[in-house]
Design a protein around this motif. Structure first.
Motif, PDB file in Angstrom:
ATOM      1  N   THR A 157       0.873  -1.174   0.000  1.00 41.58           N
ATOM      2  CA  THR A 157       0.000   0.000   0.000  1.00 41.58           C
ATOM      3  C   THR A 157       0.909   1.222   0.000  1.00 41.58           C
ATOM      4  O   THR A 157       1.684   1.428   0.944  1.00 41.58           O
ATOM      5  CB  THR A 157      -0.925   0.015   1.234  1.00 41.58           C
ATOM      6  N   LYS A 174       1.861   5.038   0.300  1.00 42.04           N
ATOM      7  CA  LYS A 174       1.332   6.161   1.078  1.00 42.04           C
ATOM      8  C   LYS A 174       2.250   7.367   0.974  1.00 42.04           C
ATOM      9  O   LYS A 174       3.456   7.224   0.762  1.00 42.04           O
ATOM     10  CB  LYS A 174       1.180   5.753   2.541  1.00 42.04           C
ATOM     11  N   ASN A 202      -1.221   8.899   4.075  1.00 34.01           N
ATOM     12  CA  ASN A 202      -2.443   8.745   3.292  1.00 34.01           C
ATOM     13  C   ASN A 202      -2.138   7.929   2.043  1.00 34.01           C
ATOM     14  O   ASN A 202      -1.107   8.140   1.397  1.00 34.01           O
ATOM     15  CB  ASN A 202      -3.000  10.110   2.871  1.00 34.01           C
ATOM     16  N   ILE A 218      -1.959   6.770  -1.692  1.00 34.13           N
ATOM     17  CA  ILE A 218      -1.824   7.533  -2.935  1.00 34.13           C
ATOM     18  C   ILE A 218      -2.658   6.854  -4.016  1.00 34.13           C
ATOM     19  O   ILE A 218      -2.541   5.636  -4.203  1.00 34.13           O
ATOM     20  CB  ILE A 218      -0.344   7.591  -3.368  1.00 34.13           C
ATOM     21  N   ASP A 219      -3.469   7.639  -4.694  1.00 33.54           N
ATOM     22  CA  ASP A 219      -4.272   7.102  -5.802  1.00 33.54           C
ATOM     23  C   ASP A 219      -3.335   6.824  -6.977  1.00 33.54           C
ATOM     24  O   ASP A 219      -2.734   7.744  -7.529  1.00 33.54           O
ATOM     25  CB  ASP A 219      -5.361   8.098  -6.192  1.00 33.54           C
ATOM     26  N   THR A 222      -4.343   5.181  -9.786  1.00 36.61           N
ATOM     27  CA  THR A 222      -5.171   4.848 -10.939  1.00 36.61           C
ATOM     28  C   THR A 222      -4.467   5.300 -12.222  1.00 36.61           C
ATOM     29  O   THR A 222      -4.018   6.435 -12.320  1.00 36.61           O
ATOM     30  CB  THR A 222      -6.553   5.526 -10.829  1.00 36.61           C
ATOM     31  N   THR A 281      -5.982  -2.350  -5.996  1.00 38.26           N
ATOM     32  CA  THR A 281      -7.032  -1.364  -5.717  1.00 38.26           C
ATOM     33  C   THR A 281      -6.360  -0.008  -5.862  1.00 38.26           C
ATOM     34  O   THR A 281      -5.880   0.573  -4.878  1.00 38.26           O
ATOM     35  CB  THR A 281      -7.625  -1.557  -4.303  1.00 38.26           C
ATOM     36  N   ALA A 282      -6.301   0.475  -7.082  1.00 37.53           N
ATOM     37  CA  ALA A 282      -5.507   1.658  -7.416  1.00 37.53           C
ATOM     38  C   ALA A 282      -5.910   2.895  -6.625  1.00 37.53           C
ATOM     39  O   ALA A 282      -5.053   3.659  -6.174  1.00 37.53           O
ATOM     40  CB  ALA A 282      -5.588   1.932  -8.917  1.00 37.53           C
ATOM     41  N   ALA A 283      -7.189   3.125  -6.440  1.00 33.86           N
ATOM     42  CA  ALA A 283      -7.643   4.323  -5.728  1.00 33.86           C
ATOM     43  C   ALA A 283      -7.151   4.340  -4.281  1.00 33.86           C
ATOM     44  O   ALA A 283      -7.013   5.409  -3.679  1.00 33.86           O
ATOM     45  CB  ALA A 283      -9.165   4.420  -5.775  1.00 33.86           C
ATOM     46  N   SER A 284      -6.853   3.165  -3.730  1.00 36.05           N
ATOM     47  CA  SER A 284      -6.357   3.052  -2.354  1.00 36.05           C
ATOM     48  C   SER A 284      -4.853   2.821  -2.299  1.00 36.05           C
ATOM     49  O   SER A 284      -4.308   2.477  -1.248  1.00 36.05           O
ATOM     50  CB  SER A 284      -7.078   1.905  -1.636  1.00 36.05           C
ATOM     51  N   GLY A 285      -4.167   2.955  -3.439  1.00 35.45           N
ATOM     52  CA  GLY A 285      -2.713   2.825  -3.471  1.00 35.45           C
ATOM     53  C   GLY A 285      -2.192   1.415  -3.338  1.00 35.45           C
ATOM     54  O   GLY A 285      -1.020   1.206  -3.026  1.00 35.45           O
TER      55      GLY A 285
END
Length: 108
Positions: free
Chosen positions: A18, A20, A25, A27-28, A30, A56-60
């Protein structure tokens, strides 16, 4: 820091990451493309380099699928995930340590 423990010669499993920012946070990513790289602690050249897949690209969240021959040598590896975002910006996440142990039987 991400620490991964595995056995020399294991393959076809995925290591998930993931990504961040400095505020922790996600990083998107996508539309991004990325590369996984690893270097043996005692080495001077890359031991592994390959494409990552977006999960899950939107959630990095992305993953690297370990291939045959990637981690046949036991030891400590330093690794990174480099992402080329759709904006053209490059971000490198280099806080990955991979500990590869010898297969059994081994001396303890």
């Amino acid at each position: 820091m991400t620490i991964i423990n595995s056995i020399a010669g294991d393959k076809t499993y995925a290591w998930q990451f993931t990504l961040k920012d400095s505020d922790n946070n996600a990083i998107d990513i996508t539309g991004a493309t990325g590369t996984f790289r690893a270097q043996l602690e005692t080495g001077t050249a890359l031991a592994v380099e390959g494409a990552i897949a977006l999960v899950t690209a939107a959630s990095g969240i992305c993953k690297y699928i370990v291939q045959s021959g990637n981690f046949d040598t036991a030891g400590r590896y330093y690794a990174e995930v480099e992402i080329l975002l759709s904006s053209g910006e490059v971000s490198t996440f280099d806080d990955i340590v991979i500990n590869i142990k010898k297969q059994l039987p081994r001396s303890i």
